[in-house]
Design a protein around this motif. Sequence first.
Motif, PDB file in Angstrom:
ATOM      1  N   ALA A 294       0.862  -1.192   0.000  1.00 23.54           N
ATOM      2  CA  ALA A 294       0.000   0.000   0.000  1.00 23.54           C
ATOM      3  C   ALA A 294       0.894   1.235   0.000  1.00 23.54           C
ATOM      4  O   ALA A 294       1.905   1.280   0.697  1.00 23.54           O
TER       5      ALA A 294
ATOM      6  N   THR B  35       1.555   4.550   9.861  1.00 27.51           N
ATOM      7  CA  THR B  35       2.864   4.789  10.494  1.00 27.51           C
ATOM      8  C   THR B  35       2.719   5.340  11.919  1.00 27.51           C
ATOM      9  O   THR B  35       3.717   5.629  12.562  1.00 27.51           O
TER      10      THR B  35
ATOM     11  N   GLY C 102       9.104   2.096   3.752  1.00 25.05           N
ATOM     12  CA  GLY C 102       8.011   1.129   3.937  1.00 25.05           C
ATOM     13  C   GLY C 102       7.045   1.024   2.772  1.00 25.05           C
ATOM     14  O   GLY C 102       6.352   0.026   2.625  1.00 25.05           O
TER      15      GLY C 102
ATOM     16  N   GLU D  38       2.141  -0.357   9.452  1.00 24.66           N
ATOM     17  CA  GLU D  38       2.953  -0.117   8.254  1.00 24.66           C
ATOM     18  C   GLU D  38       2.539  -0.977   7.043  1.00 24.66           C
ATOM     19  O   GLU D  38       3.392  -1.512   6.326  1.00 24.66           O
TER      20      GLU D  38
ATOM     21  N   GLY E 272       3.632  11.135  14.190  1.00 23.05           N
ATOM     22  CA  GLY E 272       3.683  11.990  15.388  1.00 23.05           C
ATOM     23  C   GLY E 272       3.567  13.459  15.005  1.00 23.05           C
ATOM     24  O   GLY E 272       2.494  14.025  14.993  1.00 23.05           O
TER      25      GLY E 272
ATOM     26  N   SER F 297       5.168  17.317   5.928  1.00 28.84           N
ATOM     27  CA  SER F 297       4.817  16.635   4.670  1.00 28.84           C
ATOM     28  C   SER F 297       3.316  16.693   4.393  1.00 28.84           C
ATOM     29  O   SER F 297       2.786  15.918   3.595  1.00 28.84           O
TER      30      SER F 297
ATOM     31  N   GLY G  88       0.557   5.560   0.109  1.00 28.73           N
ATOM     32  CA  GLY G  88      -0.269   6.766   0.186  1.00 28.73           C
ATOM     33  C   GLY G  88       0.461   7.902  -0.520  1.00 28.73           C
ATOM     34  O   GLY G  88       0.590   7.924  -1.742  1.00 28.73           O
ATOM     35  N   GLY G  89       1.002   8.838   0.263  1.00 29.81           N
ATOM     36  CA  GLY G  89       1.709   9.980  -0.323  1.00 29.81           C
ATOM     37  C   GLY G  89       3.170   9.705  -0.618  1.00 29.81           C
ATOM     38  O   GLY G  89       3.870  10.555  -1.166  1.00 29.81           O
ATOM     39  N   ASN G  90       3.658   8.519  -0.229  1.00 31.44           N
ATOM     40  CA  ASN G  90       5.070   8.138  -0.406  1.00 31.44           C
ATOM     41  C   ASN G  90       6.011   9.144   0.250  1.00 31.44           C
ATOM     42  O   ASN G  90       7.070   9.452  -0.293  1.00 31.44           O
ATOM     43  N   THR G  91       5.619   9.654   1.412  1.00 30.02           N
ATOM     44  CA  THR G  91       6.503  10.563   2.145  1.00 30.02           C
ATOM     45  C   THR G  91       7.186   9.863   3.319  1.00 30.02           C
ATOM     46  O   THR G  91       7.922  10.490   4.074  1.00 30.02           O
ATOM     47  N   GLY G  92       6.919   8.575   3.494  1.00 23.33           N
ATOM     48  CA  GLY G  92       7.526   7.819   4.594  1.00 23.33           C
ATOM     49  C   GLY G  92       9.043   7.873   4.478  1.00 23.33           C
ATOM     50  O   GLY G  92       9.588   7.943   3.373  1.00 23.33           O
TER      51      GLY G  92
ATOM     52  N   GLU H 281       8.824   7.796  15.521  1.00 22.09           N
ATOM     53  CA  GLU H 281       7.565   8.095  14.826  1.00 22.09           C
ATOM     54  C   GLU H 281       7.549   7.682  13.356  1.00 22.09           C
ATOM     55  O   GLU H 281       6.498   7.698  12.733  1.00 22.09           O
TER      56      GLU H 281
ATOM     57  N   ILE I  12      -5.788   0.073   4.893  1.00 24.51           N
ATOM     58  CA  ILE I  12      -6.793   0.956   5.492  1.00 24.51           C
ATOM     59  C   ILE I  12      -7.511   1.685   4.357  1.00 24.51           C
ATOM     60  O   ILE I  12      -6.856   2.263   3.472  1.00 24.51           O
TER      61      ILE I  12
ATOM     62  N   THR J 298      -0.903  11.114   3.398  1.00 21.99           N
ATOM     63  CA  THR J 298      -2.331  10.792   3.453  1.00 21.99           C
ATOM     64  C   THR J 298      -2.717  10.352   4.866  1.00 21.99           C
ATOM     65  O   THR J 298      -1.860   9.876   5.628  1.00 21.99           O
TER      66      THR J 298
HETATM   67  C1  LIG Z   1       9.313  16.756   4.932  1.00 25.07           C
HETATM   68  C2  LIG Z   1       8.834  15.598   5.759  1.00 25.07           C
HETATM   69  C3  LIG Z   1       8.499  15.808   7.078  1.00 25.07           C
HETATM   70  C4  LIG Z   1       8.020  14.740   7.850  1.00 25.07           C
HETATM   71  N1  LIG Z   1       7.692  14.982   9.154  1.00 25.07           N
HETATM   72  C5  LIG Z   1       7.199  13.972   9.905  1.00 25.07           C
HETATM   73  C6  LIG Z   1       6.860  14.196  11.281  1.00 25.07           C
HETATM   74  O1  LIG Z   1       7.026  15.286  11.819  1.00 25.07           O
HETATM   75  N2  LIG Z   1       6.358  13.147  11.976  1.00 25.07           N
HETATM   76  C7  LIG Z   1       6.176  11.915  11.419  1.00 25.07           C
HETATM   77  O2  LIG Z   1       5.684  11.004  12.099  1.00 25.07           O
HETATM   78  N3  LIG Z   1       6.523  11.665  10.121  1.00 25.07           N
HETATM   79  C8  LIG Z   1       7.022  12.664   9.367  1.00 25.07           C
HETATM   80  N4  LIG Z   1       7.371  12.420   8.055  1.00 25.07           N
HETATM   81  C9  LIG Z   1       7.211  11.063   7.502  1.00 25.07           C
HETATM   82  C10 LIG Z   1       5.888  10.812   6.723  1.00 25.07           C
HETATM   83  O3  LIG Z   1       5.335  12.001   6.229  1.00 25.07           O
HETATM   84  C11 LIG Z   1       4.882  10.088   7.603  1.00 25.07           C
HETATM   85  O4  LIG Z   1       5.385   8.807   7.918  1.00 25.07           O
HETATM   86  C12 LIG Z   1       3.485   9.920   6.966  1.00 25.07           C
HETATM   87  O5  LIG Z   1       2.623   9.405   7.941  1.00 25.07           O
HETATM   88  C13 LIG Z   1       3.483   8.981   5.748  1.00 25.07           C
HETATM   89  O6  LIG Z   1       2.246   9.121   5.069  1.00 25.07           O
HETATM   90  P1  LIG Z   1       2.136   8.703   3.525  1.00 25.07           P
HETATM   91  O7  LIG Z   1       0.729   8.811   3.108  1.00 25.07           O
HETATM   92  O8  LIG Z   1       3.119   9.465   2.725  1.00 25.07           O
HETATM   93  O9  LIG Z   1       2.551   7.168   3.610  1.00 25.07           O
HETATM   94  P2  LIG Z   1       3.503   6.332   2.641  1.00 25.07           P
HETATM   95  O10 LIG Z   1       4.874   6.904   2.669  1.00 25.07           O
HETATM   96  O11 LIG Z   1       2.873   6.168   1.319  1.00 25.07           O
HETATM   97  O12 LIG Z   1       3.513   4.933   3.396  1.00 25.07           O
HETATM   98  C14 LIG Z   1       4.091   4.787   4.662  1.00 25.07           C
HETATM   99  C15 LIG Z   1       3.785   3.384   5.204  1.00 25.07           C
HETATM  100  O13 LIG Z   1       2.386   3.238   5.447  1.00 25.07           O
HETATM  101  C16 LIG Z   1       1.835   2.195   4.628  1.00 25.07           C
HETATM  102  N5  LIG Z   1       0.545   2.687   4.138  1.00 25.07           N
HETATM  103  C17 LIG Z   1       0.294   3.832   3.465  1.00 25.07           C
HETATM  104  N6  LIG Z   1      -1.028   3.965   3.254  1.00 25.07           N
HETATM  105  C18 LIG Z   1      -1.623   2.873   3.798  1.00 25.07           C
HETATM  106  C19 LIG Z   1      -2.966   2.427   3.900  1.00 25.07           C
HETATM  107  N7  LIG Z   1      -4.000   3.131   3.419  1.00 25.07           N
HETATM  108  N8  LIG Z   1      -3.199   1.243   4.512  1.00 25.07           N
HETATM  109  C20 LIG Z   1      -2.176   0.513   5.038  1.00 25.07           C
HETATM  110  N9  LIG Z   1      -0.906   0.882   4.965  1.00 25.07           N
HETATM  111  C21 LIG Z   1      -0.625   2.060   4.358  1.00 25.07           C
HETATM  112  C22 LIG Z   1       2.861   1.951   3.530  1.00 25.07           C
HETATM  113  O14 LIG Z   1       2.792   0.616   3.061  1.00 25.07           O
HETATM  114  C23 LIG Z   1       4.152   2.260   4.263  1.00 25.07           C
HETATM  115  O15 LIG Z   1       4.570   1.154   5.023  1.00 25.07           O
HETATM  116  C24 LIG Z   1       7.888  13.463   7.281  1.00 25.07           C
HETATM  117  C25 LIG Z   1       8.245  13.255   5.935  1.00 25.07           C
HETATM  118  C26 LIG Z   1       8.714  14.300   5.178  1.00 25.07           C
HETATM  119  C27 LIG Z   1       9.063  14.050   3.748  1.00 25.07           C
END
Ligand SMILES: Cc1cc2nc3c(=O)[nH]c(=O)nc-3n(C[C@H](O)[C@H](O)[C@H](O)COP(=O)(O)OP(=O)(O)OC[C@H]3O[C@@H](n4cnc5c(N)ncnc54)[C@H](O)[C@@H]3O)c2cc1C
Length: 449
Positions: A67, A144, A77, A197, A147, A132, A69-73, A406, A203, A137
Amino acid sequence: MTDIVTALAETIGEKSVVTDHDIVSSYLTDWTGRFRGEAFCVVRPVNSKQVRDTVDLAKRFDVPLVAQGGNTGLVGGATPVKKAIILSTKLLSGIELDHDLQLAKVGAGVTLSALNAEAQKAGLKLGVDLASRDSATVGGMVATNAGGIHVIRYGGMRRQVLGIEAVLGNGRLISRMEGLEKDNSGFDWPSILCGSEGTLGVITQLTLKLVSVPRHRAVALVALHTLSAALAVMTEARRRLGGLSAMEFMTSNGIELVSNLDGAPWPFNNIPSISLLVEAAGEDDQMEKLAYFLDSLEDVVDAVMAGDSAADGLWYWRESHTLAISRKGVARKLDVSIPIRAIPAFVDDLTHLLENDYQQVKPILFGHLGDGNIHVNLLDVAEGDTGIEHRIYKMVSTYGGSISAEHGIGRAKVNELALTRSQDDIESMKSVKSALDPASVLNPGVLFV
Ligand SMILES: Cc1cc2nc3c(=O)[nH]c(=O)nc-3n(C[C@H](O)[C@H](O)[C@H](O)COP(=O)(O)OP(=O)(O)OC[C@H]3O[C@@H](n4cnc5c(N)ncnc54)[C@H](O)[C@@H]3O)c2cc1C
């Protein structure tokens, strides 16, 4: 024999299955540029049924499903370890607000900024905020257990989730979207899936608690000589600054990198060893309260303040860290938490380790001081050096800290989990995984080896 891509197109429709090489490759590298993967295709379901069909086919064809979402992890993961189907949640949309109960029913692919833009019309927002926000998303944030900058006030993502809908790895759809404050009828799925994760289920929807947007806020950027002085400010702020909503620290290396982005002039004559960003928010004017609080402190070298919308100008220094670091290269990113009193000793030990054994490495430390969360970013680590992170994580474990505050374990820390989790603990987590995802199709290689 039908292959997985054809079967997906036949079942959920060609429009939802992307095979174009250029588009697919845009999903295959993580935000940091450190992790890459391979995929048969990207699936973009628009509803839970399509998610369920995708999970069923992944099982039938024994193909991993990741899965995204925004690929900001920041731990790799969402980037496949083995060739996989990537399930992009971006079209799982929809925001339904209940203004009176301060709740939002949201599709998992909605970004934090989109949710807040809608919620703000009713004077509401999500309690969790991250830099991010434009791409991350809500589904990824729950997966994740993100936090961010306001944990000190509202807690992390787990505390915002009142309901969840998800397709588990065994193909079952669980739905608890009512948003009940109290519901003790069996296991709590939001808690189980929060921080999983993408290894237990996909979800699809969430019911999230919202908080009122405070009418006023004030932010101070405070220059200090030492981390101990920063901790003293934090202790006092927790005791005496009623509206405390963020307490972030930065070090001189990071401020220098952000200065090079040329986005704003640094407000002090010099760059101090430690800069602290303190935010207070509430219904009445916060500037006077924050100024009064800062005046009462002994170790402050210098400070500037800004109120309401001007406060974003000071947040720039903290929020630009991740971008400024990525412009300098692919950093090793360690996101650790340390028992708060031990932070200065840990940072001293870390500095000695790097000075003695890794002179070429440039450390940039910053993070959420109020939660004991330090982001240790290491630039210029020799390629192929796998020992440096392990030594630091070992140090974290001797301090009783966590190797993932986090960001999660992802791919990046999968070999380090045993440092802070016992064998019994890991085996019990694996038992939950095999019960909910018996064929191990969901995100193999993430969280567990
Ligand atoms: C500039 C920047 C600042 C950041 N600051 C913070 C911060 O302050 N605190 C913090 O905690 N993180 C921070 N992050 C990390 C990141 O933004 C978080 O981890 C965010 O929650 C990831 O969301 P995403 O939608 O991009 O998930 P993704 O990167 O797409 O995925 C992250 C993980 O979640 C899983 N996943 C995604 N969507 C689903 C779904 N619908 N169902 C099941 N699994 C799913 C994926 O398989 C993967 O393992 C930051 C990142 C950046 C680039």
